[in-house]
Design a protein around this motif. Sequence first.
Motif, mmCIF file in Angstrom:
data_model
loop_
_atom_site.group_PDB
_atom_site.id
_atom_site.type_symbol
_atom_site.label_atom_id
_atom_site.label_comp_id
_atom_site.label_asym_id
_atom_site.label_seq_id
_atom_site.Cartn_x
_atom_site.Cartn_y
_atom_site.Cartn_z
ATOM 1 N N GLU A 192 4.970 3.864 11.343
ATOM 2 C CA GLU A 192 4.225 5.105 11.598
ATOM 3 C C GLU A 192 3.441 5.102 12.903
ATOM 4 O O GLU A 192 2.270 5.475 12.940
ATOM 5 N N LEU A 193 4.110 4.654 13.970
ATOM 6 C CA LEU A 193 3.514 4.752 15.303
ATOM 7 C C LEU A 193 4.467 5.515 16.208
ATOM 8 O O LEU A 193 5.684 5.394 16.075
ATOM 9 N N THR A 194 3.920 6.310 17.122
ATOM 10 C CA THR A 194 4.750 6.875 18.183
ATOM 11 C C THR A 194 4.887 5.797 19.260
ATOM 12 O O THR A 194 4.196 4.778 19.226
ATOM 13 N N TYR A 195 5.755 6.034 20.224
ATOM 14 C CA TYR A 195 5.947 5.056 21.286
ATOM 15 C C TYR A 195 4.648 4.823 22.066
ATOM 16 O O TYR A 195 4.273 3.681 22.330
ATOM 17 N N THR A 196 3.954 5.886 22.398
ATOM 18 C CA THR A 196 2.717 5.738 23.161
ATOM 19 C C THR A 196 1.658 4.990 22.348
ATOM 20 O O THR A 196 0.937 4.138 22.879
ATOM 21 N N GLN A 197 1.571 5.302 21.075
ATOM 22 C CA GLN A 197 0.640 4.585 20.202
ATOM 23 C C GLN A 197 1.016 3.104 20.144
ATOM 24 O O GLN A 197 0.141 2.227 20.133
ATOM 25 N N TYR A 198 2.324 2.830 20.146
ATOM 26 C CA TYR A 198 2.806 1.443 20.076
ATOM 27 C C TYR A 198 2.392 0.646 21.307
ATOM 28 O O TYR A 198 1.813 -0.437 21.178
ATOM 29 N N ILE A 199 2.623 1.180 22.489
ATOM 30 C CA ILE A 199 2.249 0.402 23.681
ATOM 31 C C ILE A 199 0.728 0.313 23.803
ATOM 32 O O ILE A 199 0.202 -0.670 24.312
ATOM 33 N N ALA A 200 0.012 1.314 23.289
ATOM 34 C CA ALA A 200 -1.451 1.203 23.274
ATOM 35 C C ALA A 200 -1.860 0.059 22.352
ATOM 36 O O ALA A 200 -2.710 -0.771 22.712
ATOM 37 N N MET A 201 -1.232 -0.025 21.182
ATOM 38 C CA MET A 201 -1.560 -1.105 20.241
ATOM 39 C C MET A 201 -1.193 -2.470 20.823
ATOM 40 O O MET A 201 -1.903 -3.453 20.581
ATOM 41 N N LEU A 202 -0.106 -2.559 21.593
ATOM 42 C CA LEU A 202 0.253 -3.843 22.214
ATOM 43 C C LEU A 202 -0.915 -4.377 23.033
ATOM 44 O O LEU A 202 -1.285 -5.551 22.947
ATOM 45 N N VAL A 203 -1.518 -3.479 23.828
ATOM 46 C CA VAL A 203 -2.636 -3.887 24.683
ATOM 47 C C VAL A 203 -3.850 -4.243 23.833
ATOM 48 O O VAL A 203 -4.539 -5.241 24.082
ATOM 49 N N ILE A 204 -4.093 -3.449 22.800
ATOM 50 C CA ILE A 204 -5.268 -3.690 21.958
ATOM 51 C C ILE A 204 -5.110 -4.979 21.157
ATOM 52 O O ILE A 204 -6.048 -5.753 21.014
ATOM 53 N N TRP A 205 -3.896 -5.244 20.656
ATOM 54 C CA TRP A 205 -3.654 -6.498 19.919
ATOM 55 C C TRP A 205 -3.911 -7.705 20.812
ATOM 56 O O TRP A 205 -4.445 -8.718 20.363
ATOM 57 N N GLU A 206 -3.527 -7.574 22.078
ATOM 58 C CA GLU A 206 -3.703 -8.693 22.999
ATOM 59 C C GLU A 206 -5.179 -8.983 23.269
ATOM 60 O O GLU A 206 -5.586 -10.127 23.384
ATOM 61 N N HIS A 207 -5.971 -7.897 23.426
ATOM 62 C CA HIS A 207 -7.354 -8.077 23.894
ATOM 63 C C HIS A 207 -8.394 -8.039 22.787
ATOM 64 O O HIS A 207 -9.531 -8.391 23.023
ATOM 65 N N ARG A 208 -8.037 -7.525 21.637
ATOM 66 C CA ARG A 208 -8.970 -7.344 20.522
ATOM 67 C C ARG A 208 -10.012 -6.270 20.859
ATOM 68 O O ARG A 208 -10.227 -5.357 20.089
ATOM 69 N N THR A 209 -10.670 -6.393 21.999
ATOM 70 C CA THR A 209 -11.593 -5.353 22.453
ATOM 71 C C THR A 209 -11.300 -5.104 23.926
ATOM 72 O O THR A 209 -11.146 -6.049 24.696
ATOM 73 N N ILE A 210 -11.185 -3.816 24.286
ATOM 74 C CA ILE A 210 -10.897 -3.464 25.680
ATOM 75 C C ILE A 210 -11.402 -2.044 25.931
ATOM 76 O O ILE A 210 -11.394 -1.220 25.013
ATOM 77 N N SER A 211 -11.854 -1.782 27.138
ATOM 78 C CA SER A 211 -12.350 -0.440 27.464
ATOM 79 C C SER A 211 -11.190 0.513 27.716
ATOM 80 O O SER A 211 -10.071 0.091 28.030
ATOM 81 N N VAL A 212 -11.466 1.801 27.588
ATOM 82 C CA VAL A 212 -10.456 2.818 27.862
ATOM 83 C C VAL A 212 -9.962 2.707 29.305
ATOM 84 O O VAL A 212 -8.771 2.794 29.586
ATOM 85 N N LYS A 213 -10.893 2.462 30.207
ATOM 86 C CA LYS A 213 -10.533 2.338 31.617
ATOM 87 C C LYS A 213 -9.539 1.197 31.854
ATOM 88 O O LYS A 213 -8.531 1.369 32.542
ATOM 89 N N ASP A 214 -9.815 0.032 31.259
ATOM 90 C CA ASP A 214 -8.917 -1.109 31.444
ATOM 91 C C ASP A 214 -7.561 -0.854 30.787
ATOM 92 O O ASP A 214 -6.523 -1.260 31.311
ATOM 93 N N MET A 215 -7.570 -0.170 29.655
ATOM 94 C CA MET A 215 -6.293 0.179 29.027
ATOM 95 C C MET A 215 -5.487 1.082 29.955
ATOM 96 O O MET A 215 -4.282 0.917 30.113
ATOM 97 N N GLY A 216 -6.182 2.055 30.548
ATOM 98 C CA GLY A 216 -5.505 2.974 31.462
ATOM 99 C C GLY A 216 -4.871 2.239 32.625
ATOM 100 O O GLY A 216 -3.748 2.536 33.031
ATOM 101 N N ALA A 217 -5.588 1.225 33.137
ATOM 102 C CA ALA A 217 -5.066 0.465 34.272
ATOM 103 C C ALA A 217 -3.819 -0.321 33.867
ATOM 104 O O ALA A 217 -2.827 -0.365 34.597
ATOM 105 N N ARG A 218 -3.837 -0.891 32.670
ATOM 106 C CA ARG A 218 -2.676 -1.688 32.244
ATOM 107 C C ARG A 218 -1.474 -0.816 31.929
ATOM 108 O O ARG A 218 -0.334 -1.196 32.151
#
Lengths: 144, 144
Positions: free
Chosen positions: B37-63
Amino acid sequence: MADRFDCLRLENQLCFPLYAASREIIRRYKPLLDEIELTYTQYIAMLVIWEHRTISVKDMGARLYLDSGTLTPVLKKLEQKGLIVRRRDSGDERILNITVTDKGMALRDKAVNVPERMACSVKLTPEEAVSLCTILHKLLSDAE
Amino acid sequence: MADRFDCLRLENQLCFPLYAASREIIRRYKPLLDEIELTYTQYIAMLVIWEHRTISVKDMGARLYLDSGTLTPVLKKLEQKGLIVRRRDSGDERILNITVTDKGMALRDKAVNVPERMACSVKLTPEEAVSLCTILHKLLSDAE
DNA sequence: GTAAATTTGATTGAGTGCAATTTAATTTTG
DNA sequence: CAAAATTAAATTGCACTCAATCAAATTTAC
């Protein structure tokens, strides 16, 4: 060192650079396409229409891998701009034929410098460009 | 034989196979991502979040090469699902920190088989995959 | 020949992308 | 320290993208 979640790291995905690079290229087209007042989707639609002069919506969809839900509003917009006309086929009314107008053909003269200006923006060697193109077509070929 | 409009033929564009292949890959992810139950965009967002545990919106945007206009609704959706929490940084209230929840971490266990199942779907040799990845990163590197 | 299946587009709704503007918070400067 | 500049997100508006559904026309199969 390797844990079982390594495969979920962003840098280990093939899909992500593909997706990011695709958006990056479209971003680079934008200033060039702004000059001729086309969006990227309108531009690739016009590429197909310029080639064929007349083509059905179905055949356009097959060439662009886009469905009617995407194409219909794009084509209506291009018709509004006066670049194309949309007309039902006289033999089979289910078919909608797209035909480029004189104004649409005139736009081609302005569009002709877009590809060369884009080529300058993409810093790949000719070998890399060919290799990229070959691999992408292989990816696409076993699509559908 | 060559006319000056050859550069406008769809098959002579590098941008098009890139754009089409990107959408094709996302299409192939869909059935796998539907299961979790994830869209593709949600999936790549979760990839980044899983890696960092905590990350700012700005840093996510950069990655992810995505801006806040795209990320904000995606992150609100992920929060609705209970996979993450959004909390202002205590030190700098301009910053919004994204932190994965236990439920979000649990989803990672289900997601771990997605990459391997996708790898089966992409019929490239290892050499082609490496070459593609290298060229795409080169394209991306001189972005910004 | 007509009912059923197929084909072709149009429509609708959810989810991106991204530019431009706005708001709030922080940092820099005089 | 207070005004100006900068930074981080959110919001807004436009344009896709695609799945699902619908409607109309045509083919086919009996």
